[in-house]
Design a protein around this motif. Structure first.
Motif, mmCIF file in Angstrom:
data_model
loop_
_atom_site.group_PDB
_atom_site.id
_atom_site.type_symbol
_atom_site.label_atom_id
_atom_site.label_comp_id
_atom_site.label_asym_id
_atom_site.label_seq_id
_atom_site.Cartn_x
_atom_site.Cartn_y
_atom_site.Cartn_z
ATOM 1 N N SER A 1 0.848 -1.194 0.000
ATOM 2 C CA SER A 1 0.000 0.000 0.000
ATOM 3 C C SER A 1 0.878 1.237 0.000
ATOM 4 C CB SER A 1 -0.948 0.003 1.194
ATOM 5 O OG SER A 1 -0.225 -0.077 2.411
ATOM 6 N N THR A 2 1.688 1.399 1.059
ATOM 7 C CA THR A 2 2.535 2.592 1.145
ATOM 8 C C THR A 2 4.014 2.256 1.290
ATOM 9 O OG1 THR A 2 2.244 2.693 3.544
ATOM 10 C CG2 THR A 2 0.687 3.943 2.185
ATOM 11 N N GLU A 3 4.330 0.988 1.571
ATOM 12 C CA GLU A 3 5.736 0.670 1.796
ATOM 13 C C GLU A 3 6.513 0.705 0.475
ATOM 14 O OE1 GLU A 3 3.714 -3.447 2.056
ATOM 15 O OE2 GLU A 3 3.157 -1.339 2.180
ATOM 16 N N VAL B 1 -2.580 3.733 -6.734
ATOM 17 C CA VAL B 1 -4.023 3.582 -6.947
ATOM 18 C C VAL B 1 -4.430 2.175 -6.531
ATOM 19 C CG1 VAL B 1 -5.888 3.631 -8.632
ATOM 20 C CG2 VAL B 1 -3.958 5.220 -8.853
ATOM 21 N N PRO B 2 -5.232 2.031 -5.508
ATOM 22 C CA PRO B 2 -5.649 0.684 -5.072
ATOM 23 C C PRO B 2 -6.273 -0.096 -6.226
ATOM 24 C CG PRO B 2 -6.303 2.316 -3.451
ATOM 25 C CD PRO B 2 -5.811 3.081 -4.646
ATOM 26 N N GLY B 3 -5.960 -1.377 -6.273
ATOM 27 C CA GLY B 3 -6.467 -2.240 -7.327
ATOM 28 C C GLY B 3 -5.638 -2.210 -8.591
ATOM 29 N N THR B 4 -4.516 -1.498 -8.584
ATOM 30 C CA THR B 4 -3.665 -1.399 -9.768
ATOM 31 C C THR B 4 -2.481 -2.337 -9.644
ATOM 32 O OG1 THR B 4 -4.275 0.909 -10.109
ATOM 33 C CG2 THR B 4 -2.256 0.149 -11.175
ATOM 34 N N VAL C 1 -2.884 -2.056 -2.840
ATOM 35 C CA VAL C 1 -4.153 -2.147 -2.123
ATOM 36 C C VAL C 1 -4.208 -1.026 -1.101
ATOM 37 C CG1 VAL C 1 -4.374 -4.634 -2.428
ATOM 38 C CG2 VAL C 1 -3.183 -3.738 -0.429
ATOM 39 N N SER C 2 -5.415 -0.710 -0.677
ATOM 40 C CA SER C 2 -5.560 0.308 0.350
ATOM 41 C C SER C 2 -5.120 -0.262 1.678
ATOM 42 C CB SER C 2 -7.010 0.777 0.436
ATOM 43 O OG SER C 2 -7.399 1.403 -0.756
#
Length: 567
Positions: free
Chosen positions: A261-263, A320-323, A350-351
Motif C-alpha cells: 500500500s505505502t511501503e 491507486v488501489p487495485g492497480t 491495495v488500500s
C-alpha cells in the motif's frame, strides 16, 4: 657550363687534331646515368699525318667516373689526311638528380714511344645533362589501424607513413575492406572509397560489418600522379573492427512486496551480461494494469549507471488501489546499445495492505513434540485493525475472526500486537505453515511468511513407579528433547554441566541433572507466557515434584516428559 654535345676541340699543332664530341644518354636507375660518347678525331689538313711510334689515349671522366678509348696506336696505325676516325666510349656515373649538369673532363695524352704534342688535350670546360629521374611507385602507408575495435556505429580508420614516388606525387588513397565471422578466415576484398589528398597520412570514418559479431578489416594503397602503373602496394590494417553484440538481459527480475500500500517497492535482478562491450547501466520502466491481463505501454522511470551484472533498486509504484504494476529492465552497454527487456512479476497496490507479520516460533527447520503446536506471531505496523490468518500445509485458512478459539487474541487485532495460534491436533510429520495478516476492510493481505517444522512423536519411554529404573538414557532423552523445544522457540542450545554416561555417572549427581533440565525449560515457559497480553494459551504454572536423593522418582521424570510434550 656549356654542353659538350657537338663541340669540336682543337688539340696541339703540327698537325692540329680536331675532336668533335657527341653523346647519347640513358638512365638505368635513379642513382646512375650512362653517357655514350662518339669522338670524331680528324687531322686539320690533308697533308698532315701521324705515323708509327706515336700514340694517343683518350680518357673521358663524368662526375668522378672514367672510361678510356684509344685514338691512335703506336705501331701499325698510320694516320694520314683529314678523314676522321670514330671512337666510342661509355661512362656510367652517379646521378641522383634529373636534368642536372654534370662536368666532363676530356683528356687525350701521348703514350707512344715517341713524344707527341699533336692531339694532346685536357679540357674540363664542358658538361653533360642528365636525363630526368625515372618514375617510381608511391610508397604504401607504413601504419594502418582502426579504432575503436568494437563498434555500433562508424569508427576511425587511420594510416600514415605513405610517400611520393619519383615524378609521382601522392594524389589519393584507395581503400578496400573484407569481412570475417571469426577474425581468422577472411572473405574477398571489396572496394570502399577513394580519398583525395596529397598528405602522407589520413583518416576516414568507416562502418563496421552489418552482421553483429562479424569483423571487418581494411587495406589502403597510395595513388600517384603517374597513374595506376605506379600505385603503391596494399597496406592491410593491423587490427579489425567488430560489430557490437548487444548486452544480455537479466535472467531474473523480481519486484517485491507482491502486495503493498505505502511501503517501498524494490526490484532485484541478476544474470545480466555484456555482449562485446561491457555493461554501462540499465533502463528501468514500468507498466500498469487493472486486471493483471491488459497492460499499458512502458513508462521509463530512470537510467541507472551500474556496471555490475546484478543489483536492486527502490522504484516508483502506482498508488491507486487495485492497480497492478510490472517492471521492465534493459541492460545498456558502453556503446549505448540496449538488450531486450526482462519483465518482473506483477505487484498489487491495495488500500492499507497489512504489513508482513513477524513469526517468532516456530523457527524454520525446527521440531516440536506438541501435537497442538503453538505459533508465536506479531502483527505488522499497519493497519490499526488486522485479521491474523494461518494455514497448515494445503489445508484451509484459519483466522482470528472465523476461528477465534485457535487464537489467544480473537477477532480483529491491532498493529504491532503479539498473538499465539494453537493448532488443532496434528499427526507427526513435516509441516509447512503459511501466515499472513489481512486488512479486512479491503481484503488486502500482507506478504506470506512460510515456515517448515517437524512434529515428532514422543521420544520418551514410559516410566512406572516402583517398576521402571531410571537410567542414563532417560536423562539423555530429556536433555535432547529440552534442546529440541528450545530450538523451536529460537532459544540457544543449553550447555549441560556434565556428560551422562551409563554406568559411570554418579547417582548422587542425578538430582542436579534434573534441576538443569528444569532450568533449560523455564525460559521456554517464560517466552510463551510473556509473549502476548492474554493467558489463553499460557503454560500453567508448574508445581515441581520433590526430587529427593539418588535416582529421580517416576513422578519427577513423568512431570518433565509431560511438560516437554506440551510446550
Amino acid at each position: 657550363m656549356a654542353d659538350i654535345n657537338g663541340v669540336t676541340l682543337n688539340a696541339g699543332s703540327s698537325p692540329t687534331v680536331k675532336y668533335t664530341i657527341t653523346y647519347t644518354k640513358s638512365r638505368p636507375n635513379n642513382n646512375q646515368m650512362t653517357y655514350n660518347f662518339t669522338i670524331s678525331a680528324a687531322l686539320s689538313s690533308s697533308g698532315s699525318y701521324i705515323h708509327s711510334g706515336y700514340a694517343l689515349l683518350c680518357t673521358v671522366t663524368v662526375n668522378g667516373s672514367s672510361a678510356q678509348v684509344r685514338i691512335k696506336a703506336a705501331d701499325g696505325d698510320n694516320w694520314d689526311g683529314t678523314t676522321p676516325r670514330l671512337r666510342y666510349v661509355s661512362v656510367t656515373c652517379t646521378s641522383t638528380t634529373g636534368n642536372a649538369e654534370q662536368g666532363v673532363r676530356f683528356r687525350v695524352i701521348s703514350d707512344g714511344r715517341l713524344t707527341l704534342t699533336s692531339g694532346v688535350i685536357d679540357n674540363s670546360s664542358y658538361s653533360v645533362l642528365s636525363s630526368p629521374l625515372l618514375i617510381t611507385a608511391c610508397g604504401a602507408p607504413t601504419s594502418c589501424s582502426v579504432s575503436p575495435t568494437v563498434g555500433e556505429g562508424n569508427v576511425t580508420l587511420s594510416w600514415s607513413g605513405a610517400s611520393d614516388g619519383t615524378n609521382n606525387s601522392i594524389t589519393s588513397y584507395e581503400i578496400q575492406y573484407s569481412e570475417s565471422s571469426d577474425n581468422v578466415t577472411w572473405g574477398s576484398w571489396t572496394a570502399l572509397t577513394t580519398v583525395t589528398t596529397s598528405a602522407t597520412s589520413g583518416s576516414l570514418s568507416v562502418a563496421p560489418p552489418a552482421t553483429r559479431g562479424y569483423y571487418r578489416r581494411f587495406q589502403v594503397r597510395t595513388q600517384g600522379s603517374a597513374g595506376a602503373s605506379y600505385y603503391s602496394g596494399w597496406k592491410i590494417s593491423a587490427n579489425s573492427v567488430r560489430k557490437n553484440i548487444p548486452p544480455e538481459q537479466a535472467t531474473v527480475l523480481t519486484a517485491s512486496p507482491a502486495v503493498y500500500s505505502t511501503e517501498p517497492v524494490t526490484i532485484t535482478w541478476s544474470g545480466a551480461a555484456g555482449g562485446t562491450s561491457p555493461i554501462k547501466g540499465y533502463m528501468i520502466a514500468c507498466k500498469t494494469s487493472t486486471n493483471n491481463e491488459t497492460w499499458t505501454g512502458w513508462t521509463v522511470l530512470e537510467h541507472l549507471d551500474l556496471s555490475a551484472s546484478s543489483g536492486s533498486r527502490t522504484v516508483a509504484a502506482s498508488n491507486v488501489p487495485g492497480t497492478y504494476t510490472r517492471y521492465g529492465l534493459w541492460t545498456i552497454d558502453t556503446l549505448n546499445v540496449y538488450s531486450s527487456e526482462q519483465v518482473s512479476n506483477s505487484i498489487l497496490c491495495v488500500s492499507a495492505a497489512s504489513a508482513t507479520p513477524v513469526v517468532t516460533a516456530p523457527k524454520d527447520g525446527s521440531a516440536t513434540y506438541n501435537h497442538n503446536p503453538r505459533f508465536l506471531i506479531s502483527t505488522g505496523s499497519q493497519p490499526n485493525s488486522q485479521v491474523v490468518c494461518v494455514k497448515i500445509g494445503s489445508g484451509i485458512w484459519q483466522d482470528s475472526v472465523n476461528n477465534p478459539e485457535l487464537f489467544s487474541a480473537r477477532g480483529t487485532i491491532g498493529k504491532n500486537t503479539s498473538v499465539i495460534f494453537r493448532a488443532e491436533n496434528q499427526i507427526p510429520g513435516v509441516k509447512l505453515i503459511t501466515i499472513r495478516c489481512l486488512n479486512q476492510d479491503f481484503a488486502a493481505p500482507s506478504s506470506d511468511v512460510s515456515r517448515t517444522f517437524t512434529l515428532l512423536p514422543s521420544p520418551f519411554e514410559t516410566i512406572s513407579a516402583n517398576e521402571t529404573k531410571v537410567k542414563a538414557k532417560h536423562i539423555t532423552a530429556l536433555r535432547t528433547a529440552a534442546n529440541t523445544v528450545r530450538d523451536y522457540y529460537r532459544l540457544p542450545t543449553f550447555s549441560w554441566s556434565e556428560s551422562i554416561m551409563a554406568g559411570k555417572t554418579y547417582v548422587k549427581n542425578w538430582p542436579f541433572h534434573i534441576l538443569e533440565i528444569r532450568r533449560a525449560l523455564e525460559p521456554v515457559i517464560d517466552l510463551i507466557n510473556q509473549f502476548d497480553s492474554g493467558s489463553a494459551f499460557d503454560v500453567p504454572e508448574v508445581n515441581w515434584e520433590q526430587i529427593g536423593n539418588g535416582r529421580p522418582k517416576a513422578a519427577v521424570m513423568n512431570q518433565l516428559q509431560e511438560l516437554i510434550l506440551a510446550l
